[in-house]
Design a protein around this motif. Structure first.
Motif, PDB file in Angstrom:
ATOM      1  N   MET A  63       0.938  -1.122  -0.049  1.00 36.32           N
ATOM      2  CA  MET A  63      -0.084  -0.068  -0.028  1.00 36.32           C
ATOM      3  C   MET A  63       0.837   1.336  -0.074  1.00 36.32           C
ATOM      4  N   VAL A  64       0.835   2.167  -1.081  1.00 40.66           N
ATOM      5  CA  VAL A  64       1.500   3.227  -1.044  1.00 40.66           C
ATOM      6  C   VAL A  64       0.569   4.352  -1.220  1.00 40.66           C
ATOM      7  N   HIS A  65       1.317   5.507  -0.028  1.00 36.54           N
ATOM      8  CA  HIS A  65       0.284   6.603  -0.141  1.00 36.54           C
ATOM      9  C   HIS A  65       1.272   7.751   0.335  1.00 36.54           C
ATOM     10  N   GLY A  66       0.750   9.172   0.220  1.00 34.23           N
ATOM     11  CA  GLY A  66       1.566  10.242   0.523  1.00 34.23           C
ATOM     12  C   GLY A  66       1.506  11.168  -0.566  1.00 34.23           C
ATOM     13  N   GLU A  67       1.887  12.449  -0.158  1.00 31.87           N
ATOM     14  CA  GLU A  67       1.760  13.672  -1.173  1.00 31.87           C
ATOM     15  C   GLU A  67       3.123  13.663  -2.072  1.00 31.87           C
ATOM     16  N   GLU A  68       4.071  13.194  -1.785  1.00 35.51           N
ATOM     17  CA  GLU A  68       5.304  13.372  -2.870  1.00 35.51           C
ATOM     18  C   GLU A  68       5.232  12.383  -3.972  1.00 35.51           C
ATOM     19  N   ALA A  69       4.541  12.941  -5.094  1.00 30.40           N
ATOM     20  CA  ALA A  69       4.093  12.067  -6.230  1.00 30.40           C
ATOM     21  C   ALA A  69       5.017  11.225  -6.763  1.00 30.40           C
ATOM     22  N   LEU A  70       6.497  11.967  -7.163  1.00 29.84           N
ATOM     23  CA  LEU A  70       7.585  11.213  -7.331  1.00 29.84           C
ATOM     24  C   LEU A  70       7.891   9.980  -6.807  1.00 29.84           C
ATOM     25  N   LEU A  71       7.911  10.094  -5.229  1.00 32.37           N
ATOM     26  CA  LEU A  71       8.493   8.848  -4.585  1.00 32.37           C
ATOM     27  C   LEU A  71       7.377   7.770  -4.555  1.00 32.37           C
ATOM     28  N   ALA A  72       6.037   8.140  -4.503  1.00 34.40           N
ATOM     29  CA  ALA A  72       4.978   7.375  -4.638  1.00 34.40           C
ATOM     30  C   ALA A  72       4.970   6.695  -5.893  1.00 34.40           C
ATOM     31  N   LEU A  73       5.146   7.105  -6.800  1.00 30.85           N
ATOM     32  CA  LEU A  73       5.292   6.484  -8.315  1.00 30.85           C
ATOM     33  C   LEU A  73       6.460   5.545  -8.478  1.00 30.85           C
ATOM     34  N   GLU A  74       7.621   6.041  -7.957  1.00 29.68           N
ATOM     35  CA  GLU A  74       8.961   5.076  -7.870  1.00 29.68           C
ATOM     36  C   GLU A  74       8.582   3.843  -6.920  1.00 29.68           C
ATOM     37  N   ALA A  75       7.860   4.073  -5.934  1.00 27.69           N
ATOM     38  CA  ALA A  75       7.631   2.960  -4.958  1.00 27.69           C
ATOM     39  C   ALA A  75       6.958   1.901  -5.765  1.00 27.69           C
ATOM     40  N   GLN A 123      -8.395   9.610   8.003  1.00 24.23           N
ATOM     41  CA  GLN A 123      -8.349   8.440   6.906  1.00 24.23           C
ATOM     42  C   GLN A 123      -7.145   7.191   7.331  1.00 24.23           C
ATOM     43  N   GLN A 124      -6.387   7.655   7.807  1.00 21.20           N
ATOM     44  CA  GLN A 124      -5.326   6.692   8.583  1.00 21.20           C
ATOM     45  C   GLN A 124      -5.831   5.766   9.662  1.00 21.20           C
ATOM     46  N   GLN A 125      -6.796   6.329  10.399  1.00 20.04           N
ATOM     47  CA  GLN A 125      -7.260   5.741  11.630  1.00 20.04           C
ATOM     48  C   GLN A 125      -8.684   5.108  11.066  1.00 20.04           C
ATOM     49  N   SER A 126      -8.996   5.150   9.869  1.00 20.83           N
ATOM     50  CA  SER A 126     -10.115   4.241   9.485  1.00 20.83           C
ATOM     51  C   SER A 126     -10.101   2.721   9.461  1.00 20.83           C
ATOM     52  N   LYS A 127     -11.144   2.236   9.574  1.00 24.94           N
ATOM     53  CA  LYS A 127     -11.053   0.753   9.826  1.00 24.94           C
ATOM     54  C   LYS A 127     -10.682   0.177   8.560  1.00 24.94           C
ATOM     55  N   TRP A 128     -10.814   0.610   7.468  1.00 23.69           N
ATOM     56  CA  TRP A 128     -10.271  -0.061   6.177  1.00 23.69           C
ATOM     57  C   TRP A 128      -8.689   0.182   6.086  1.00 23.69           C
ATOM     58  N   PHE A 129      -8.145   1.237   6.472  1.00 23.04           N
ATOM     59  CA  PHE A 129      -6.901   1.642   6.420  1.00 23.04           C
ATOM     60  C   PHE A 129      -6.079   0.623   7.458  1.00 23.04           C
ATOM     61  N   GLN A 155       2.561  -4.354   3.451  1.00 27.34           N
ATOM     62  CA  GLN A 155       3.788  -3.593   3.571  1.00 27.34           C
ATOM     63  C   GLN A 155       3.415  -2.122   3.146  1.00 27.34           C
ATOM     64  N   VAL A 156       3.367  -1.083   4.080  1.00 29.67           N
ATOM     65  CA  VAL A 156       3.066   0.274   3.838  1.00 29.67           C
ATOM     66  C   VAL A 156       4.231   1.296   3.404  1.00 29.67           C
ATOM     67  N   VAL A 157       3.885   1.967   2.386  1.00 29.75           N
ATOM     68  CA  VAL A 157       5.232   2.866   2.142  1.00 29.75           C
ATOM     69  C   VAL A 157       4.543   4.262   2.062  1.00 29.75           C
ATOM     70  N   GLU A 158       5.031   5.254   2.988  1.00 29.31           N
ATOM     71  CA  GLU A 158       4.253   6.787   2.929  1.00 29.31           C
ATOM     72  C   GLU A 158       5.417   7.329   2.026  1.00 29.31           C
ATOM     73  N   ALA A 159       5.079   8.124   1.072  1.00 31.89           N
ATOM     74  CA  ALA A 159       5.876   9.054   0.358  1.00 31.89           C
ATOM     75  C   ALA A 159       5.884  10.485   0.678  1.00 31.89           C
ATOM     76  N   ARG A 160       6.468  10.549   2.029  1.00 29.46           N
ATOM     77  CA  ARG A 160       6.690  11.829   2.553  1.00 29.46           C
ATOM     78  C   ARG A 160       7.611  12.951   1.716  1.00 29.46           C
ATOM     79  N   PRO A 161       7.133  14.272   1.808  1.00 29.06           N
ATOM     80  CA  PRO A 161       7.834  15.225   1.030  1.00 29.06           C
ATOM     81  C   PRO A 161       9.355  15.163   1.610  1.00 29.06           C
ATOM     82  N   VAL A 162       9.993  15.550   0.514  1.00 27.92           N
ATOM     83  CA  VAL A 162      11.525  15.683   1.077  1.00 27.92           C
ATOM     84  C   VAL A 162      11.973  17.178   1.083  1.00 27.92           C
TER      85      VAL A 162
END
Length: 313
Positions: A1-13, A100-106, A114-121
């Motif tokens: 599961m890949v989520h986050g605001e840094e689009a480049l890192l999310a795409l690369e992951a 959203q990160q505390q929701s039941k589905w998440f 395996q969760v990857v968060e694409a945080r801003p650099v």
């Protein structure tokens, strides 16, 4: 599961997951994009279907809005409870807020995925990020050249990657000089008005003036820049009052919106600037507001630059 605001890192992951799946023999690929009106029974069918052509499958679930809806919540919880066999499931999401990160589905998916968060650099992490990219292609930079590179690409990670890739095409392996960088790296920095506070609170005048020049060149509304500046001045005055009352900065973080770097920088900035200058700065902000409205002479960008550099000094 890949989520986050840094689009480049999310795409690369996500690309890395796809490449690893292919290498491991997951040759069939199915993509479900959750848009308005999406039929979640498609996910149930995909989970239970058996391929005629390949025994291993990559199933991608893209949720660009970040909100699966009532049916989606149930479907994703079923997926978490009983993931399909012989299938790598890749779920991609945008930046998610705390609720959203505390929701039941998440949380259900978080337990098994395996969760990857694409945080801003941020500015502080950018030199290391650039250095690692260059090292992977056999190149390195001295301190001056690296500082120059960071200044040219700050706030624009996709362009930073493109500039790193370009250096591999233009120069051989080894250490690159400042002259090499000056000849090759384009000025692609992009600034956010909310990054201004980090610069002047840290006392980084060169970065501050570079940001103001960039925001003005990009056509940013001066009223938004002024609002950011005035809000941070008020924040420091409220912080001072709280400290006088015996409160701790961490206890006031939510009230004063002190997050990340700003939380580290606020108290030292308050000690450096002092209450008298902060009160004078509020009066100057009011004068700049009148300049923006055209009821007082003067150029607001120049006045803001003078005020901001004075606060950073």
């Amino acid at each position: 599961m890949v989520h986050g605001e840094e689009a480049l890192l999310a795409l690369e992951a996500a690309d890395a997951v796809r490449a690893a799946a292919r290498a491991a023999g997951y040759l069939e690929r199915e993509v479900l994009t959750v848009e308005s009106g999406f039929d979640w029974s498609q996910l149930t069918d995909s989970m239970s279907s058996v391929s005629l052509f390949a025994s291993l499958k990559l199933l991608e679930i893209r949720i660009p809005g970040g909100k699966p809806g009532t049916e989606g919540v149930e479907a994703l919880q079923r997926l978490a409870a009983d993931p399909p066999q012989d299938t790598v499931t890749l779920i991609t999401l945008p930046k998610l807020d705390k609720a959203q990160q505390q929701s039941k589905w998440f949380t259900a998916l978080d337990k098994i995925a395996q969760v990857v968060e694409a945080r801003p650099v941020g500015r502080a992490e950018l030199p290391g990020w650039i250095s690692r990219r260059l090292k992977a292609q056999g190149q390195q930079l001295g301190a001056d050249a690296l500082a120059f590179f960071v200044d040219r690409v700050e706030g624009n990670l996709l362009a930073a990657r493109q500039e790193v890739d370009k250096l591999a095409l233009l120069y051989p392996k080894g250490e690159l000089s400042l002259a090499d960088l000056q000849a090759a790296v384009a000025n692609v920095a992009r600034f956010d008005v909310f990054q201004l506070s980090e610069a002047w609170l840290a006392g980084d005048t060169p970065r501050l003036t570079r940001m103001l020049d960039g925001l003005m060149a990009e056509g940013e509304a001066p009223v938004l820049v002024l609002w950011s500046l005035a809000e941070d001045v008020r924040m420091l005055l409220k912080l001072r009052q709280g400290l006088k009352d015996g409160r701790q900065p961490r206890d006031m973080a939510r009230e004063l919106r002190l997050w990340g770097e700003k939380q580290k920088l606020a108290e030292p900035a308050l000690r450096r600037i002092g209450p008298r200058k902060l009160m004078a700065a509020l009066s100057e902000c009011a004068r700049i507001d009148r300049q923006i409205k055209g009821v007082e002479p003067g150029e607001p960008w120049q006045t803001m630059r003078a005020l901001a550099t004075q606060l950073a000094a």
